[in-house]
Design an enzyme around this catalytic site. Structure first.
Site, PDB file in Angstrom:
ATOM      1  N   ALA A 209       1.665   7.979 -44.380  1.00 45.79           N
ATOM      2  CA  ALA A 209       3.000   7.394 -44.561  1.00 45.79           C
ATOM      3  C   ALA A 209       4.105   8.427 -44.310  1.00 45.79           C
ATOM      4  CB  ALA A 209       3.122   6.816 -45.969  1.00 45.79           C
ATOM      5  N   PRO A 210       5.205   7.976 -43.716  1.00 40.91           N
ATOM      6  CA  PRO A 210       5.509   6.600 -43.278  1.00 40.91           C
ATOM      7  C   PRO A 210       4.884   6.215 -41.931  1.00 40.91           C
ATOM      8  CG  PRO A 210       7.365   8.006 -42.806  1.00 40.91           C
ATOM      9  CD  PRO A 210       6.376   8.873 -43.542  1.00 40.91           C
ATOM     10  N   GLY A 211       4.250   7.176 -41.230  1.00 44.53           N
ATOM     11  CA  GLY A 211       3.492   6.785 -40.055  1.00 44.53           C
ATOM     12  C   GLY A 211       3.913   7.426 -38.747  1.00 44.53           C
ATOM     13  N   GLY A 212       4.639   8.533 -38.793  1.00 47.88           N
ATOM     14  CA  GLY A 212       5.083   9.183 -37.566  1.00 47.88           C
ATOM     15  C   GLY A 212       3.943   9.636 -36.670  1.00 47.88           C
ATOM     16  N   ASP A 228      -3.043   6.105 -46.965  1.00 47.68           N
ATOM     17  CA  ASP A 228      -1.967   6.613 -47.816  1.00 47.68           C
ATOM     18  C   ASP A 228      -1.686   5.577 -48.897  1.00 47.68           C
ATOM     19  OD1 ASP A 228       0.694   7.537 -48.832  1.00 47.68           O
ATOM     20  OD2 ASP A 228       0.516   8.923 -47.141  1.00 47.68           O
ATOM     21  N   ASP A 265      -0.891  15.557 -42.419  1.00 49.14           N
ATOM     22  CA  ASP A 265       0.433  16.165 -42.590  1.00 49.14           C
ATOM     23  C   ASP A 265       0.979  15.746 -43.954  1.00 49.14           C
ATOM     24  OD1 ASP A 265       2.863  17.472 -41.980  1.00 49.14           O
ATOM     25  OD2 ASP A 265       3.722  15.630 -41.169  1.00 49.14           O
ATOM     26  N   LYS A 295       1.272  23.472 -46.151  1.00 49.95           N
ATOM     27  CA  LYS A 295       2.573  23.698 -46.771  1.00 49.95           C
ATOM     28  C   LYS A 295       2.568  25.061 -47.464  1.00 49.95           C
ATOM     29  CE  LYS A 295       3.123  19.499 -45.470  1.00 49.95           C
ATOM     30  NZ  LYS A 295       3.782  19.188 -44.198  1.00 49.95           N
TER      31      LYS A 295
END
Length: 338
Positions: A209-212, A228, A265, A295
């Protein structure tokens, strides 16, 4: 001895310099742009330095420009004349392939010409010499860095400079209906790692999410399973090749050898992310590719990276780790399943 300009993402120059110190004894740095660009004096020849970078490319070094000449800045047309004279002195080089002109500058430099104006003048000189110019994928780059007092100038190939974009600042055009800027990260990873996403068949997107990333993979023709607990963008429902699973990835199991690509991600603890990815390795085919962001949320990012890579290398072989231009407080890993 050779001289270079190194560039990192803003705020990460200190990490790039730390990596370089570990690779090259006696290297000296001078800041050019705070937290981003720095001049290097290296006790190695040009070819020796390039060999070091090819063998152990630093994670946080985004761009590398050789300094072949340093020219005083006059703040008038003499500057363009001096650059034109340098191009003319490299007549044979200009005939060897397409050339791109790249200009970067420090804030407040007395060099008064824009990148567009500089490029127009120098492109004309190259064409006058019988050479060809290129905006994208040039054979060679004539790089100019306008400092506070001098123009630092150098020739190099895109591979030698780590990018064919000025300073390694890769730009993608935002598209109508684009779900998120995260798409740029995967597009850049594809370029940086020399991948072709359309060559994969079945992808698993963890923390989608959101799905890029899911959207880009679907556009390239893959079947995608997106996991997700949050909602995906409603526009993705138009793709019949998408399987949505509104769950935590740790609660989902798949048949062995289902996916040849895993992407992840997630804004999550690096070690927890690594643990979750490892839980899904049985679902990957032998030789499957994984593209994962890590991260950097702790005070010791280099140690965090070493710990995450060490954990993932129980099931994967690391191909490359890089902080891409579109990464923020993170890096991207490219791995192959053992």
């Amino acid at each position: 001895m050779s001289h270079w300009i190194g560039t990192a993402n803003h705020g990460f120059a200190s990490l790039a310099m730390e990596e370089l110190r570990r690779l090259v004894n006696g290297i000296k740095f001078t800041q050019l742009i705070a937290g981003e660009a720095f001049k290097m004096e290296v006790p190695l020849s040009r070819e020796e330095m390039l060999g070091v970078i090819r063998t152990n490319e630093p994670i946080f070094l985004r761009h590398l420009q050789p300094i072949d000449r340093a020219l005083p800045i006059h703040g008038n047309a003499d500057d363009l004349q001096a650059l034109s004279d340098l191009i003319r002195s490299a007549r044979m080089r200009c005939a060897e392939g397409t050339t791109a002109i790249h200009l970067r500058r420090v804030e407040g430099t007395p060099f008064v010409y824009t990148a567009a104006d500089t490029k127009a003048v120098l492109d004309a000189v190259i064409m006058e010499l019988g050479g060809d110019t290129a905006m994208q994928s040039p054979d060679q780059i004539f790089s100019i860095f306008a400092g506070a007092e001098e123009l630092y100038v150098g020739w190099g190939t895109p591979d030698e400079q780590l990018s064919d974009w000025p300073g390694g600042a890769v730009r993608f055009q935002r598209e109508e209906g684009q779900i998120s800027r995260a798409k740029f990260k995967l597009l850049e990873a594809e370029r940086a790692f020399k991948l072709y996403l359309e060559n994969f068949r079945e992808a698993l997107d963890i923390g989608a999410a959101p799905g890029g990333w899911t959207h880009l993979l679907l556009e390239r023709g893959l079947r995608v399973t997106a996991i997700d607990p949050a909602e995906l963008h409603p526009s993705l429902s138009a793709y019949p090749r998408l399987t949505k699973m509104k769950k935590n990835a740790s609660d989902v199991q798949f048949a062995p050898n289902t996916f040849d690509l895993l992407v992840c991600d997630m804004s999550w603890s690096p070690m927890q992310m690594a643990k979750l990815v490892l839980e899904k390795t049985d679902a990957l085919t032998d030789g499957a590719t994984a593209i994962i962001t890590v991260k950097l949320m702790h005070k010791k990012p280099l140690q965090t990276i070493r710990d995450v890579v060490s954990k993932l290398e129980t099931a994967f072989v690391l191909q490359k780790a890089k902080q891409l231009f579109h990464n923020r407080d993170e890096i991207t890993l490219y791995l192959i399943k053992k």
